[in-house]
Design a protein around this motif. Structure first.
Motif, PDB file in Angstrom:
ATOM      1  N   ASN A  28       0.837  -1.193   0.000  1.00  0.00           N
ATOM      2  CA  ASN A  28       0.000   0.000   0.000  1.00  0.00           C
ATOM      3  C   ASN A  28       0.876   1.249   0.000  1.00  0.00           C
ATOM      4  OD1 ASN A  28      -2.679  -1.361   0.412  1.00  0.00           O
ATOM      5  ND2 ASN A  28      -1.652  -2.038   2.278  1.00  0.00           N
ATOM      6  N   THR A  29       0.326   2.342  -0.490  1.00  0.00           N
ATOM      7  CA  THR A  29       0.978   3.649  -0.445  1.00  0.00           C
ATOM      8  C   THR A  29       0.163   4.543   0.474  1.00  0.00           C
ATOM      9  OG1 THR A  29       1.905   3.450  -2.667  1.00  0.00           O
ATOM     10  CG2 THR A  29       1.626   5.675  -1.791  1.00  0.00           C
ATOM     11  N   LEU A  30       0.808   5.104   1.498  1.00  0.00           N
ATOM     12  CA  LEU A  30       0.110   5.946   2.466  1.00  0.00           C
ATOM     13  C   LEU A  30       0.823   7.287   2.571  1.00  0.00           C
ATOM     14  CD1 LEU A  30       0.216   2.760   3.806  1.00  0.00           C
ATOM     15  CD2 LEU A  30      -1.522   3.858   5.200  1.00  0.00           C
ATOM     16  N   ASN A  31       0.057   8.365   2.403  1.00  0.00           N
ATOM     17  CA  ASN A  31       0.625   9.708   2.500  1.00  0.00           C
ATOM     18  C   ASN A  31      -0.501  10.720   2.692  1.00  0.00           C
ATOM     19  OD1 ASN A  31      -0.450  10.322  -0.170  1.00  0.00           O
ATOM     20  ND2 ASN A  31       1.293   9.185  -1.014  1.00  0.00           N
ATOM     21  N   ASP A  32      -0.131  12.001   2.716  1.00  0.00           N
ATOM     22  CA  ASP A  32      -1.114  13.074   2.892  1.00  0.00           C
ATOM     23  C   ASP A  32      -1.555  13.679   1.569  1.00  0.00           C
ATOM     24  OD1 ASP A  32      -0.891  12.670   5.596  1.00  0.00           O
ATOM     25  OD2 ASP A  32       0.550  14.296   5.896  1.00  0.00           O
ATOM     26  N   GLY A  33      -1.142  13.078   0.461  1.00  0.00           N
ATOM     27  CA  GLY A  33      -1.558  13.558  -0.848  1.00  0.00           C
ATOM     28  C   GLY A  33      -1.135  14.991  -1.092  1.00  0.00           C
ATOM     29  N   ASP A  34      -2.053  15.789  -1.636  1.00  0.00           N
ATOM     30  CA  ASP A  34      -1.748  17.193  -1.945  1.00  0.00           C
ATOM     31  C   ASP A  34      -2.136  18.124  -0.802  1.00  0.00           C
ATOM     32  OD1 ASP A  34      -4.483  17.000  -2.112  1.00  0.00           O
ATOM     33  OD2 ASP A  34      -4.641  17.659  -4.200  1.00  0.00           O
ATOM     34  N   ASN A  35      -2.286  17.558   0.405  1.00  0.00           N
ATOM     35  CA  ASN A  35      -2.702  18.365   1.553  1.00  0.00           C
ATOM     36  C   ASN A  35      -1.803  18.095   2.759  1.00  0.00           C
ATOM     37  OD1 ASN A  35      -4.372  20.088   3.113  1.00  0.00           O
ATOM     38  ND2 ASN A  35      -5.579  18.336   3.829  1.00  0.00           N
ATOM     39  N   PRO A  36      -0.483  18.250   2.613  1.00  0.00           N
ATOM     40  CA  PRO A  36       0.410  17.951   3.740  1.00  0.00           C
ATOM     41  C   PRO A  36       0.268  18.974   4.857  1.00  0.00           C
ATOM     42  CG  PRO A  36       1.640  18.962   1.969  1.00  0.00           C
ATOM     43  CD  PRO A  36       0.256  18.716   1.427  1.00  0.00           C
ATOM     44  N   ASP A  37       0.627  18.561   6.060  1.00  0.00           N
ATOM     45  CA  ASP A  37       0.568  19.486   7.192  1.00  0.00           C
ATOM     46  C   ASP A  37       1.510  20.676   6.997  1.00  0.00           C
ATOM     47  OD1 ASP A  37      -1.400  18.290   8.705  1.00  0.00           O
ATOM     48  OD2 ASP A  37      -0.022  16.986   9.779  1.00  0.00           O
ATOM     49  N   SER A  38       2.551  20.485   6.197  1.00  0.00           N
ATOM     50  CA  SER A  38       3.488  21.592   5.968  1.00  0.00           C
ATOM     51  C   SER A  38       2.832  22.756   5.235  1.00  0.00           C
ATOM     52  CB  SER A  38       4.695  21.091   5.168  1.00  0.00           C
ATOM     53  OG  SER A  38       4.284  20.548   3.920  1.00  0.00           O
ATOM     54  N   ASN A  39       1.702  22.498   4.574  1.00  0.00           N
ATOM     55  CA  ASN A  39       0.984  23.579   3.880  1.00  0.00           C
ATOM     56  C   ASN A  39      -0.030  24.285   4.777  1.00  0.00           C
ATOM     57  OD1 ASN A  39       2.382  22.930   1.600  1.00  0.00           O
ATOM     58  ND2 ASN A  39       0.644  22.084   0.459  1.00  0.00           N
ATOM     59  N   GLN A  40      -0.194  23.784   5.997  1.00  0.00           N
ATOM     60  CA  GLN A  40      -1.191  24.368   6.887  1.00  0.00           C
ATOM     61  C   GLN A  40      -0.629  25.613   7.585  1.00  0.00           C
ATOM     62  OE1 GLN A  40      -4.292  23.217   6.947  1.00  0.00           O
ATOM     63  NE2 GLN A  40      -3.716  21.558   5.529  1.00  0.00           N
ATOM     64  N   PRO A  41      -1.499  26.533   7.987  1.00  0.00           N
ATOM     65  CA  PRO A  41      -1.036  27.720   8.718  1.00  0.00           C
ATOM     66  C   PRO A  41      -0.706  27.370  10.171  1.00  0.00           C
ATOM     67  CG  PRO A  41      -3.416  27.730   8.553  1.00  0.00           C
ATOM     68  CD  PRO A  41      -2.949  26.553   7.740  1.00  0.00           C
ATOM     69  N   SER A  42      -0.231  28.345  10.903  1.00  0.00           N
ATOM     70  CA  SER A  42      -0.031  28.219  12.347  1.00  0.00           C
ATOM     71  C   SER A  42      -1.043  29.107  13.055  1.00  0.00           C
ATOM     72  CB  SER A  42       1.387  28.640  12.740  1.00  0.00           C
ATOM     73  OG  SER A  42       2.334  27.723  12.243  1.00  0.00           O
ATOM     74  N   PHE A  76      -2.021  30.358  17.130  1.00  0.00           N
ATOM     75  CA  PHE A  76      -1.527  30.440  18.510  1.00  0.00           C
ATOM     76  C   PHE A  76      -0.057  30.027  18.585  1.00  0.00           C
ATOM     77  CE2 PHE A  76      -6.092  28.891  19.497  1.00  0.00           C
ATOM     78  CZ  PHE A  76      -6.619  30.137  19.170  1.00  0.00           C
ATOM     79  N   GLY A  77       0.668  30.261  17.489  1.00  0.00           N
ATOM     80  CA  GLY A  77       2.087  29.948  17.456  1.00  0.00           C
ATOM     81  C   GLY A  77       2.409  28.483  17.273  1.00  0.00           C
ATOM     82  N   ARG A  78       1.403  27.656  16.959  1.00  0.00           N
ATOM     83  CA  ARG A  78       1.624  26.224  16.790  1.00  0.00           C
ATOM     84  C   ARG A  78       1.055  25.764  15.448  1.00  0.00           C
ATOM     85  NH1 ARG A  78       5.368  24.340  18.811  1.00  0.00           N
ATOM     86  NH2 ARG A  78       4.492  22.247  19.108  1.00  0.00           N
ATOM     87  N   PRO A  79       1.698  24.773  14.799  1.00  0.00           N
ATOM     88  CA  PRO A  79       1.201  24.293  13.504  1.00  0.00           C
ATOM     89  C   PRO A  79      -0.226  23.754  13.628  1.00  0.00           C
ATOM     90  CG  PRO A  79       3.402  23.434  13.954  1.00  0.00           C
ATOM     91  CD  PRO A  79       2.920  24.067  15.229  1.00  0.00           C
ATOM     92  N   TYR A  80      -1.045  24.130  12.670  1.00  0.00           N
ATOM     93  CA  TYR A  80      -2.427  23.657  12.630  1.00  0.00           C
ATOM     94  C   TYR A  80      -2.414  22.265  11.988  1.00  0.00           C
ATOM     95  CZ  TYR A  80      -7.507  23.822  11.813  1.00  0.00           C
ATOM     96  OH  TYR A  80      -8.864  23.582  11.806  1.00  0.00           O
ATOM     97  N   GLN A  81      -2.346  21.237  12.820  1.00  0.00           N
ATOM     98  CA  GLN A  81      -2.137  19.871  12.340  1.00  0.00           C
ATOM     99  C   GLN A  81      -3.478  19.196  12.083  1.00  0.00           C
ATOM    100  OE1 GLN A  81       0.359  17.517  14.913  1.00  0.00           O
ATOM    101  NE2 GLN A  81       1.140  16.366  13.181  1.00  0.00           N
ATOM    102  N   VAL A  82      -3.693  18.759  10.829  1.00  0.00           N
ATOM    103  CA  VAL A  82      -4.973  18.154  10.461  1.00  0.00           C
ATOM    104  C   VAL A  82      -4.855  16.649  10.230  1.00  0.00           C
ATOM    105  CG1 VAL A  82      -5.854  20.299   9.484  1.00  0.00           C
ATOM    106  CG2 VAL A  82      -4.652  18.671   7.998  1.00  0.00           C
ATOM    107  N   HIS A  83      -3.646  16.092  10.393  1.00  0.00           N
ATOM    108  CA  HIS A  83      -3.461  14.653  10.223  1.00  0.00           C
ATOM    109  C   HIS A  83      -2.936  14.047  11.518  1.00  0.00           C
ATOM    110  CE1 HIS A  83      -2.942  16.235   6.042  1.00  0.00           C
ATOM    111  NE2 HIS A  83      -3.770  15.235   5.789  1.00  0.00           N
ATOM    112  N   ASP A  84      -3.355  12.819  11.799  1.00  0.00           N
ATOM    113  CA  ASP A  84      -2.814  12.087  12.940  1.00  0.00           C
ATOM    114  C   ASP A  84      -1.863  11.016  12.403  1.00  0.00           C
ATOM    115  OD1 ASP A  84      -2.368  11.303  15.543  1.00  0.00           O
ATOM    116  OD2 ASP A  84      -4.271  10.272  15.784  1.00  0.00           O
TER     117      ASP A  84
END
Length: 756
Positions: free
Chosen positions: A556-570, A572-580
């Motif tokens: 299987n191939t597992l990844n965040d596709g075209d929506n990585p956490d690195s593209n998310q804003p911050s 309260f000074g912390r990355p807005y993490q949408v993946h677990d």
């Protein structure tokens, strides 16, 4: 309860099938006779075709039945051997041979009721008989007429074979019998499906059920008794009664409400001592801990009821479940049941077609922890009607069905399927799931640390709205995989986008050849008390194996596709993490093999064990996992992080990334054996991270192409020192490749679309 005194067999009334009123053709000289309800064959009823075979027949005759439903009682007498009754299709559900008489149903001539034997839709007394690719059914309506014996097939002939045949009924579905108490009759059921509720496989015959699906229907019984699978009346002089071999015994009945069987003293026989062996089979949750019981005054312990090497949630070994020893099992091989004095051996010689499609493939022997015991076969035993090809989210959910229904299934995924779509295929956004006035901007305003503070977790209306919105999203994007399922992609482009795949408290599951991508959470929670600065915590994993056993995750191939956490804003000074996690194995899951997967572009990857409290899910002797030939590319951490389990990590290839923290987390109680792995672009002292663990066995690993003692490299840079002996040695593996070969082989062959 079955009547002990069975009525004398009566002449059966033949009811014409619903078909055009055409004259039957004369008996054909051909060895093939065609039955077609529309008149396009030689006959319109099966009984007419049987009647066309001469008494004392000495040559093979095939009666080919075209698609349709044929309602008629049929008798195939003992003086017409060598008949093959074959459906003209590979799908047995399309050729249905049925009648609707029950034991208590009045006969049309007014001479009484049918009785158990007389209720049979088909009576097959001929020796050397074969049935293939069709359904035998008793369609008596219990809901309307009340409970009663209603037989689909009564067999009394010797050397009978049934392949890819369905037997449908409720009480007393399949009456596998002999002509008399002093004779034997051998019957071989291969790749068949049998369903019912009370005593639905019963009789005096010697019968082998091989690779069959046997389904106990739920009776909805208030007393917790949902029926009995077998009621054997084997004569004490016959050492062989019923063997259910390498089959799946499934049900949608509640746990611990079904019996494996009870011994039936047929007709009040003083010499009947039923013999049943359930061998090397998968048993569902429906079976009672004490699955055998008495019948009509015959104590089950006086009969011959036993098990051997079964598995599944309904399998157990206790004082109420006699088990054969290995020596006893050698005297009860499948061939022994059928051989007789004439050496009949359909078990070895009966021809079968082969299906090499991915869905029929099983975990190879010794391939990691998932090979423990009887191994992992997934839905490989699925019958044709339980093989699905899906290309939409609705089709996928329908194919998976109720996870409690553990009927073997193969589900082929064709193309890319997106969970974030509605029933019409229109895209959904985070706003589509928001309820009760939730919006991210309102949430940020309410729980800004300058307003809310940093010493308490969010609460109040907006936090409740966030939870409700998350629940709505979870209900839509989560799919649950039950026991005995193979979920596999077709070709190189099969993908599941935005789904959260849950394998929860299931057994015997295979997931292969899928790209599983971007399982993102629209509603992560802000927790100002998490760490020194607070964190955003998402709650979806691409795949979560929770409390499940015997799971194989391969290619299987597992990844965040075209929506990585690195593209998310911050915020309260912390990355807005949408993946677990990408692939977590938690809550007492056990016997899992991860092989040839490609995991990339993610932070927290694989958690094995989700709490340091080993007693919470009984994990101290579980979480046994093998990871081999996986490509861990540019990941942050947890590849894997291990608690408690005996985890064998071998022949994996790792590359570093911008957010790299560590590769293997040595957690509380963990017993990790890391062998012949290769790490590139990763500092040797960072490969291991001690997270309340005390020791790891690490041997023959390479870092940057150089042989490296991972424990020594860690200890040179960190305190306290990590021990170098995990206390066990793996035995379940196929082949250990030299670590220097992994840089070339693993990236080229790991992931979806690479199976060969």
């Amino acid at each position: 309860m079955r009547l002990l005194t069975l009525p004398t067999v009566i002449a059966l009334t033949v009811v014409a099938a619903a078909a055009p009123a055409l004259a039957e053709t004369a008996p054909s000289r051909s060895s093939t006779i065609v039955v077609a309800a529309d008149g396009s064959g030689d006959h319109t009823t099966v009984q007419a075709a049987v009647d066309a075979v001469p008494a004392g027949n000495t040559r093979p005759v095939t009666i080919k039945v075209r698609e349709g439903t044929y309602k008629q009682q049929v008798v195939i007498p003992a003086d017409k051997p060598y008949i093959s009754l074959v459906g003209d299709t590979a799908d047995p559900s399309k050729v249905v041979l049925t009648f609707d008489a029950a034991a208590k149903t009045p006969k049309p001539d007014g001479s009484g009721t049918y009785g158990t034997s007389g209720s049979a839709s088909y009576v097959i007394s001929a020796p050397d008989f074969t049935a293939r690719n069709l359904t035998f059914e008793n369609s008596y309506d219990e809901a309307a007429g009340g409970g009663s014996q209603a037989v689909a097939v009564r067999t009394t002939g010797d050397r009978q074979v049934y392949e890819n045949v369905r037997f449908i009924g409720n009480q007393d579905t399949l009456y596998a019998n002999t002509p008399s108490a002093t004779t034997t009759a051998r019957q071989y059921f291969r790749n068949c499906y049998v369903e019912g509720d009370v005593d639905f496989i019963f009789g005096r015959a010697t019968a082998l059920f091989h690779n069959c699906v046997i389904k106990s229907l739920s009776r909805g019984a208030a007393d917790g008794n949902n029926g009995y699978v077998t009621a054997a009346s084997t004569e004490i002089t016959n050492p062989y009664g019923f063997m259910i071999y390498r089959s799946h015994l499934v049900s949608d009945a509640p746990a611990k409400t079904v019996h494996l069987g009870r011994p039936w003293p047929a007709g009040g026989s003083a010499t009947a001592r039923g013999q049943v062996l359930i061998r090397e089979s998968w048993l569902g949750q429906q079976f009672k801990d004490a699955p055998w019981t008495d019948m009509s005054g015959l104590n089950w312990r006086e009969a011959r009821l036993a098990e051997y090497l079964n598995r599944g949630p309904g399998a157990a070994v206790n004082g109420d479940r006699p088990q054969l020893t290995r020596e006893q099992a050698r005297q009860h091989d499948p061939e022994d049941y059928l051989r007789g004095a004439d050496g009949w051996d359909p078990f070895r010689s009966f021809p079968t077609g082969s299906d090499n499609r991915l869905g029929r493939q099983v975990l190879p022997e010794n391939d990691g922890w998932a090979a423990e015991g009887a191994g992992t076969t997934g839905g490989s035993a699925a019958r044709p009607e339980n093989v699905y090809t899906v290309s939409t989210a609705a089709q996928l959910r329908a194919a998976l069905g109720n996870p409690a229904d553990n009927t073997p299934k193969i589900i082929y995924v064709k193309g890319a399927i997106d969970a974030d779509t509605d029933a019409a295929g229109n895209p959904l956004t985070c706003d589509s799931y928001a309820v009760n006035g939730y919006s991210l901007q309102a949430y940020l305003a309410a729980y800004d640390p300058a307003v809310w503070g940093r010493d308490r977790v969010p609460s109040g209306p907006l936090e409740e709205a966030r939870k409700a919105s998350y629940d709505k999203m979870a209900q839509h994007v989560t799919i649950n995989v039950g026991s005995n399922v193979t979920l596999v992609g077709l070709g190189s482009d099969a993908a599941l986008k935005s789904f959260g795949i849950r394998i929860t408290n299931a057994d015997n599951v295979i997931v292969r050849n899928l790209t599983i991508t971007d399982t993102s959470d629209c509603f992560p929670q802000w927790d100002p008390t998490d760490g020194d600065e607070g964190n955003w915590n998402a709650s979806f994993d691409n795949v979560e194996v929770s409390g499940a056993t015997h799971v194989w995750l391969d290619h299987n191939t597992l990844n965040d596709g075209d929506n990585p956490d690195s593209n998310q804003p911050s915020y309260f000074g912390r990355p807005y993490q949408v993946h677990d996690g990408l692939l977590d194995i938690v809550r007492g899951a056990n016997h899992v093999t991860m092989s040839w997967n490609h995991l990339s572009g993610h932070d927290k990857v694989t958690l094995i064990g989700n709490t340091d409290n080993g007693t919470r899910y009984g994990e101290t002797d579980k979480l046994k996992v093998t990871l081999h030939h996986n490509f861990f590319e540019g990941l942050g951490q947890r590849t894997p992080r291990v608690r408690f389990g005996q985890v064998h990590i071998y022949n994996n290839y790792y590359t570093g990334g911008d957010n790299y923290l560590y590769s293997i987390g040595v957690g509380a109680g963990s017993q990790v054996y890391a062998q012949s792995n290769a790490f590139d672009g990763i500092p040797a002292e960072k490969v291991l991270s001690v997270l309340k663990g005390t020791a790891i066995t690490a041997r023959d690993n390479l870092v940057g192409g150089a042989p490296t003692d991972l424990v020594a490299a860690h200890n040179a840079a960190h305190d306290p020192d990590l021990g170098a002996d995990a206390g066990w040695t793996p035995t379940l593996f196929t082949r250990i490749d030299p670590a220097h070969t992994l840089r070339g082989t693993v990236p080229a062959r790991a992931g979806a679309g690479r199976l060969r």
